[in-house]
Design a protein around this motif. Structure first.
Motif, PDB file in Angstrom:
ATOM      1  N   ASP A 141       0.803  -1.224   0.000  1.00  0.00           N
ATOM      2  CA  ASP A 141       0.000   0.000   0.000  1.00  0.00           C
ATOM      3  C   ASP A 141       0.836   1.274   0.000  1.00  0.00           C
ATOM      4  OD1 ASP A 141      -2.512  -1.372   0.265  1.00  0.00           O
ATOM      5  OD2 ASP A 141      -2.021  -1.721   2.381  1.00  0.00           O
TER       6      ASP A 141
ATOM      7  N   ASP B  38     -10.062   2.269  -2.922  1.00  0.00           N
ATOM      8  CA  ASP B  38      -8.954   1.562  -2.274  1.00  0.00           C
ATOM      9  C   ASP B  38      -7.773   2.531  -2.217  1.00  0.00           C
ATOM     10  OD1 ASP B  38      -7.955   1.599  -4.845  1.00  0.00           O
ATOM     11  OD2 ASP B  38      -7.569  -0.541  -4.972  1.00  0.00           O
TER      12      ASP B  38
ATOM     13  N   ARG C  92      -7.115   2.126   4.916  1.00  0.00           N
ATOM     14  CA  ARG C  92      -7.884   1.593   3.792  1.00  0.00           C
ATOM     15  C   ARG C  92      -9.319   2.092   3.887  1.00  0.00           C
ATOM     16  NH1 ARG C  92      -5.525  -4.596   3.592  1.00  0.00           N
ATOM     17  NH2 ARG C  92      -3.549  -4.020   2.613  1.00  0.00           N
TER      18      ARG C  92
END
Lengths: 283, 283
Positions: B60, B199, B235
């Motif tokens: 991420d 996302d 998230r």
């Protein structure tokens, strides 16, 4: 002590870089800007800024982003720069700071990307809704030399504290006597102890020189910076600076620190934001 | 229309990258995310983010800084990445986006430095004083499909507008009818038009998808981004996002845009700041 000047001060000497080859510089990280064991991140940023100011055709840092990779130590270091783009009014470059570990391997400390311009060539228009921080007069704020009854606002006797004229707003210094406000604020008057006036380069130090806002949240311990971006918006006027830093969101073990720096003419001269790991210690 | 899913949506197809060699990716900049003549900066950032997500060991984006060097054009592009540091919980990398000009020379569009981690592995602690933006319900906000009497909030018929479900807070849409508030605010509900859930990657698009705050200051014209840094803090939950952007300091021909993105669970999921050139047009 005579007042130091821009170009002839401890800050200037300790951030000096020597060009060894085109785009490659030697530096000596001073032990004079350490806090606890670490070399201060703002001091490192100013050093990188000086190398980039030499490598790029424009004089002033306008946007500087640093990723802190490993902890720097006092001593020799090298800076390698790359000119990414040269435009008419702005240029872009990267810089990397490396040190040689005891086993002889090269370790990268810091990676920087920056946009440089000429702050002196910008139009003088200002349309701002930002307000200077509400901070008590200098003489009502707390320095490292505050009388024992006042408790020193800067913990311990760290080297950097001797080089800064930092006076904390009492409203954000309660953590030093076990009474943090819980808000995540830090405000201070800022100057260099030898009287050197601020300039765009020293503002890179200023944005990362106050105690962590986490202390005002009641947390203690180390707050390692992951990434720090600073925008220098204007050349600062001579005289003391006011710095206001706020943390609004501690989440998932990380927090942001948003800093503003205001000069003695009431102009917003720098804005910065860093992403840092929240300390593990709790109130 | 069936709702698109993460991995199977227009956004995912248009930000796809193909690994040609270790760390080197081919991409095709879609004409579907252009605004006026330019490819949207947030779309480009998501594309770079996808390449870095492949090159780095962590999934991420947590901090992503982009310097916009030259204007990208729809068509083929290449991304070259460098892994700067790999740590246990975070890794750092850079990426550069290049296109080939008509004369065959390679032109760099964008340079990125980013820290990646695993947002799903972070502790769930949240201590925030930030408040979700005060924005009217979705059905009271203004989209590109608003009836002629309401005037479209998004000027012209740009490709990107078809791909976004963007609903502007009427309080920050006055500029579309010649009545800007003068405050420098922009607030909106944000979603992808095909229903794909948000996302971390799509948040990189979200932070740069609203009309410029300069419009709310009564300025018109192009607002080229110099540098944009985004922190992805969590998230996002499925459902519509709320975005609030504010400009507090226009000075010397430059301005900052500070954006917050909140998810449907009232969590602050992203913060961003960009330095941009103020438009030359005036009210």
């Amino acid at each position: 002590m005579a007042t130091a000047t821009i170009g002839n001060s401890e800050f200037d000497r300790d951030t000096a870089v020597t060009r060894r080859a085109p785009g490659v510089y030697d530096a000596d990280l001073s032990a004079g800007w350490t806090i606890i064991q670490a070399v201060n991140g703002g001091y490192l940023l100013a050093l990188m800024g000086r190398a980039l100011g030499d490598a790029l055709p424009h004089p002033d840092p306008m946007s500087v982003t640093a990723h802190y990779l490993t902890a720097s130590v006092p001593g020799p270091a090298s800076i390698r720069t790359e000119v990414v783009r040269t435009g008419r009014t702005m240029s872009t470059g990267t810089a990397t700071l490396v040190q040689t570990a005891e086993d002889g391997t090269e370790v990268e400390r810091l990676r920087v990307i920056a946009a440089y311009g000429d702050l002196g060539a910008l139009p003088d228009d200002v349309r701002t809704t930002a307000k200077p921080p509400a901070i008590p007069p200098y003489e009502h704020c707390l320095g490292a030399d505050s009388a024992p009854g006042d408790r020193p606002a800067i913990p311990g006797s760290t080297a950097i504290a001797d080089r800064l004229d930092l006076r904390l707003d009492p409203a954000t210094a309660g953590w030093a006597v076990g009474a943090p406000s819980g808000k995540g604020d830090m405000r201070a008057w800022f100057g260099l102890a030898d009287g050197r006036a601020p300039d765009p380069l020293s503002l890179l130090l200023t944005v990362d020189a106050l105690p962590p806002t986490a202390f005002d949240l009641g947390l203690s311990g180390w707050v390692p910076t992951v990434e720090l971006t600073t925008h220098i918006r204007r050349r600062p006027a001579p005289g003391p600076l006011r710095v206001a830093i706020v943390t609004r969101n501690l989440s998932g073990g990380f927090l942001e620190e948003d800093a503003e720096v205001w000069d003695s003419d009431d102009h917003l001269v720098a804005q910065s934001r860093q992403l840092a790991r929240a300390p593990q210690g709790d109130e």
